[in-house]
Design a protein around this motif. Structure first.
Motif, PDB file in Angstrom:
ATOM      1  N   ALA A 124       4.656   1.977   3.498  1.00 13.40           N
ATOM      2  CA  ALA A 124       4.493   0.688   4.186  1.00 13.40           C
ATOM      3  C   ALA A 124       3.025   0.393   4.443  1.00 13.40           C
ATOM      4  N   ILE A 125       2.271   1.380   4.896  1.00 11.98           N
ATOM      5  CA  ILE A 125       0.828   1.197   5.116  1.00 11.98           C
ATOM      6  C   ILE A 125       0.139   0.863   3.796  1.00 11.98           C
ATOM      7  N   THR A 126       0.480   1.605   2.756  1.00 10.98           N
ATOM      8  CA  THR A 126      -0.158   1.406   1.451  1.00 10.98           C
ATOM      9  C   THR A 126       0.096   0.012   0.909  1.00 10.98           C
ATOM     10  N   VAL A 127       1.354  -0.412   0.897  1.00 13.29           N
ATOM     11  CA  VAL A 127       1.691  -1.705   0.288  1.00 13.29           C
ATOM     12  C   VAL A 127       1.314  -2.874   1.199  1.00 13.29           C
ATOM     13  N   ILE A 128       1.822  -2.859   2.427  1.00  5.33           N
ATOM     14  CA  ILE A 128       1.634  -4.013   3.311  1.00  5.33           C
ATOM     15  C   ILE A 128       0.182  -4.155   3.745  1.00  5.33           C
ATOM     16  N   VAL A 129      -0.409  -3.062   4.218  1.00  6.41           N
ATOM     17  CA  VAL A 129      -1.767  -3.154   4.784  1.00  6.41           C
ATOM     18  C   VAL A 129      -2.834  -3.033   3.708  1.00  6.41           C
ATOM     19  N   ASN A 130      -2.864  -1.897   3.009  1.00  7.74           N
ATOM     20  CA  ASN A 130      -3.961  -1.639   2.072  1.00  7.74           C
ATOM     21  C   ASN A 130      -3.968  -2.597   0.883  1.00  7.74           C
ATOM     22  N   LEU A 131      -2.807  -2.803   0.270  1.00  2.00           N
ATOM     23  CA  LEU A 131      -2.785  -3.633  -0.931  1.00  2.00           C
ATOM     24  C   LEU A 131      -2.717  -5.130  -0.626  1.00  2.00           C
ATOM     25  N   LEU A 132      -1.820  -5.548   0.241  1.00  2.00           N
ATOM     26  CA  LEU A 132      -1.635  -6.984   0.457  1.00  2.00           C
ATOM     27  C   LEU A 132      -2.623  -7.577   1.481  1.00  2.00           C
ATOM     28  N   ILE A 133      -2.561  -7.095   2.718  1.00  2.00           N
ATOM     29  CA  ILE A 133      -3.385  -7.709   3.771  1.00  2.00           C
ATOM     30  C   ILE A 133      -4.870  -7.461   3.544  1.00  2.00           C
ATOM     31  N   ASN A 134      -5.262  -6.225   3.271  1.00  2.00           N
ATOM     32  CA  ASN A 134      -6.689  -5.940   3.100  1.00  2.00           C
ATOM     33  C   ASN A 134      -7.272  -6.594   1.849  1.00  2.00           C
ATOM     34  N   THR A 135      -6.510  -6.635   0.774  1.00  2.04           N
ATOM     35  CA  THR A 135      -7.007  -7.309  -0.437  1.00  2.04           C
ATOM     36  C   THR A 135      -7.173  -8.801  -0.183  1.00  2.04           C
ATOM     37  N   ALA A 136      -6.206  -9.420   0.474  1.00  2.00           N
ATOM     38  CA  ALA A 136      -6.325 -10.849   0.811  1.00  2.00           C
ATOM     39  C   ALA A 136      -7.504 -11.084   1.745  1.00  2.00           C
ATOM     40  N   SER A 137      -7.715 -10.183   2.704  1.00  2.00           N
ATOM     41  CA  SER A 137      -8.843 -10.321   3.633  1.00  2.00           C
ATOM     42  C   SER A 137     -10.170 -10.209   2.905  1.00  2.00           C
ATOM     43  N   ILE A 138     -10.282  -9.254   2.005  1.00  2.00           N
ATOM     44  CA  ILE A 138     -11.517  -9.095   1.227  1.00  2.00           C
ATOM     45  C   ILE A 138     -11.771 -10.338   0.386  1.00  2.00           C
ATOM     46  N   MET A 139     -10.715 -10.878  -0.215  1.00  2.00           N
ATOM     47  CA  MET A 139     -10.864 -12.093  -1.010  1.00  2.00           C
ATOM     48  C   MET A 139     -11.359 -13.250  -0.128  1.00  2.00           C
ATOM     49  N   LEU A 140     -10.765 -13.420   1.041  1.00  2.00           N
ATOM     50  CA  LEU A 140     -11.168 -14.502   1.939  1.00  2.00           C
ATOM     51  C   LEU A 140     -12.607 -14.342   2.423  1.00  2.00           C
ATOM     52  N   LEU A 141     -13.016 -13.102   2.661  1.00  2.00           N
ATOM     53  CA  LEU A 141     -14.347 -12.854   3.205  1.00  2.00           C
ATOM     54  C   LEU A 141     -15.455 -12.875   2.161  1.00  2.00           C
ATOM     55  N   TYR A 142     -15.184 -12.367   0.973  1.00  2.00           N
ATOM     56  CA  TYR A 142     -16.263 -12.130   0.020  1.00  2.00           C
ATOM     57  C   TYR A 142     -16.195 -12.934  -1.267  1.00  2.00           C
ATOM     58  N   SER A 143     -15.165 -13.715  -1.463  1.00  2.00           N
ATOM     59  CA  SER A 143     -15.060 -14.495  -2.692  1.00  2.00           C
ATOM     60  C   SER A 143     -15.171 -15.978  -2.369  1.00  2.00           C
ATOM     61  N   SER A 144     -15.923 -16.683  -3.192  1.00  2.00           N
ATOM     62  CA  SER A 144     -16.043 -18.132  -2.991  1.00  2.00           C
ATOM     63  C   SER A 144     -14.795 -18.858  -3.492  1.00  2.00           C
ATOM     64  N   LYS A 145     -14.026 -18.192  -4.358  1.00  2.00           N
ATOM     65  CA  LYS A 145     -12.795 -18.776  -4.877  1.00  2.00           C
ATOM     66  C   LYS A 145     -11.599 -18.006  -4.323  1.00  2.00           C
ATOM     67  N   HIS A 146     -10.607 -18.739  -3.888  1.00  2.00           N
ATOM     68  CA  HIS A 146      -9.400 -18.124  -3.344  1.00  2.00           C
ATOM     69  C   HIS A 146      -8.217 -18.534  -4.211  1.00  2.00           C
ATOM     70  N   SER A 147      -7.876 -17.642  -5.139  1.00  2.00           N
ATOM     71  CA  SER A 147      -6.766 -17.925  -6.049  1.00  2.00           C
ATOM     72  C   SER A 147      -6.028 -16.629  -6.351  1.00  2.00           C
ATOM     73  N   TRP A 148      -4.859 -16.776  -6.977  1.00  6.15           N
ATOM     74  CA  TRP A 148      -4.092 -15.590  -7.363  1.00  6.15           C
ATOM     75  C   TRP A 148      -4.848 -14.749  -8.381  1.00  6.15           C
ATOM     76  N   ALA A 149      -5.618 -15.411  -9.255  1.00  3.92           N
ATOM     77  CA  ALA A 149      -6.379 -14.671 -10.259  1.00  3.92           C
ATOM     78  C   ALA A 149      -7.432 -13.783  -9.596  1.00  3.92           C
ATOM     79  N   VAL A 150      -8.120 -14.317  -8.603  1.00  4.14           N
ATOM     80  CA  VAL A 150      -9.118 -13.530  -7.877  1.00  4.14           C
ATOM     81  C   VAL A 150      -8.426 -12.403  -7.113  1.00  4.14           C
TER      82      VAL A 150
END
Length: 192
Positions: A124-150
């Motif tokens: 649960a930690i691996t999938v929900i937190v590490n893969l989904l939430i943290n990846t989405a957070s990194i994308m929101l914080l560090y990427s100028s583009k917010h898309s499924w491809a990114v």
């Protein structure tokens, strides 16, 4: 004892004794030390802080674990060179604390945890937190583009790390939570 009270007692915020507060402070210090021992690359960071977080969940339950882990995240990030604190990443930290406490907390602190309980918690930690939430957070914080491809582009190396690290985290968590020293500390600090 009332079963309803027992079922929901893990979601309470019990008052801690002085000895329990000292134990919690020791876990906070352990978390700082383990955070400094992490393996960091340009893309990934492998840390063993989950061991301290697992112990918090086992001994203090989901609410205490969540509160302490979010506070630790804030302090580490702002005061120990971790960059700027992000509420997006804090969501993942809070959910991780809830998961650790929900899976590992027992009224009888001396009770060993099963492989299945630990495997499901780590998954649960691996999938929900590490893969989904943290990846989405990194994308929101560090990427100028917010898309499924990114998102998928950022997810790929994190997925590889998670697949490799999952069995390591599972074995270490099982060993730490069920070893004799931890069970003896459980008896000493939480004997009611």
């Amino acid at each position: 004892m009332n079963k309803t009270r027992t079922r929901f007692s893990r979601w309470a915020l019990p008052i801690l004794s002085v000895q329990q507060l000292v134990l919690l402070a020791a876990l906070i210090a352990l978390s700082f030390v383990l955070g400094r021992v992490s393996i960091t690359t340009q893309i990934l960071r492998i840390s063993f802080v989950f061991l301290a977080s697992s112990l918090m969940g086992k001994w203090f339950g989901p609410i205490w674990s969540m509160l302490v882990m979010v506070l630790l995240d804030f302090v580490k990030t702002n005061f120990f060179g971790g960059g700027n604190w992000s509420p997006f990443m804090a969501i993942g930290v809070a959910i991780a604390g809830l998961i650790y406490g929900a899976f590992f907390y027992r009224e009888n602190k001396e009770q060993k945890l099963s492989w299945w309980t630990i495997a499901l918690a780590v998954l649960a930690i691996t999938v929900i937190v590490n893969l989904l939430i943290n990846t989405a957070s990194i994308m929101l914080l560090y990427s100028s583009k917010h898309s499924w491809a990114v998102f998928n582009g950022m997810l790929a190396p994190r997925l590889l790390k998670s697949v490799i690290f999952y069995p390591i985290q599972l074995l270490l968590t099982y060993w730490v939570l069920n070893n004799r020293v931890v069970l003896d500390l459980s008896k000493r600090f939480f004997n009611q």
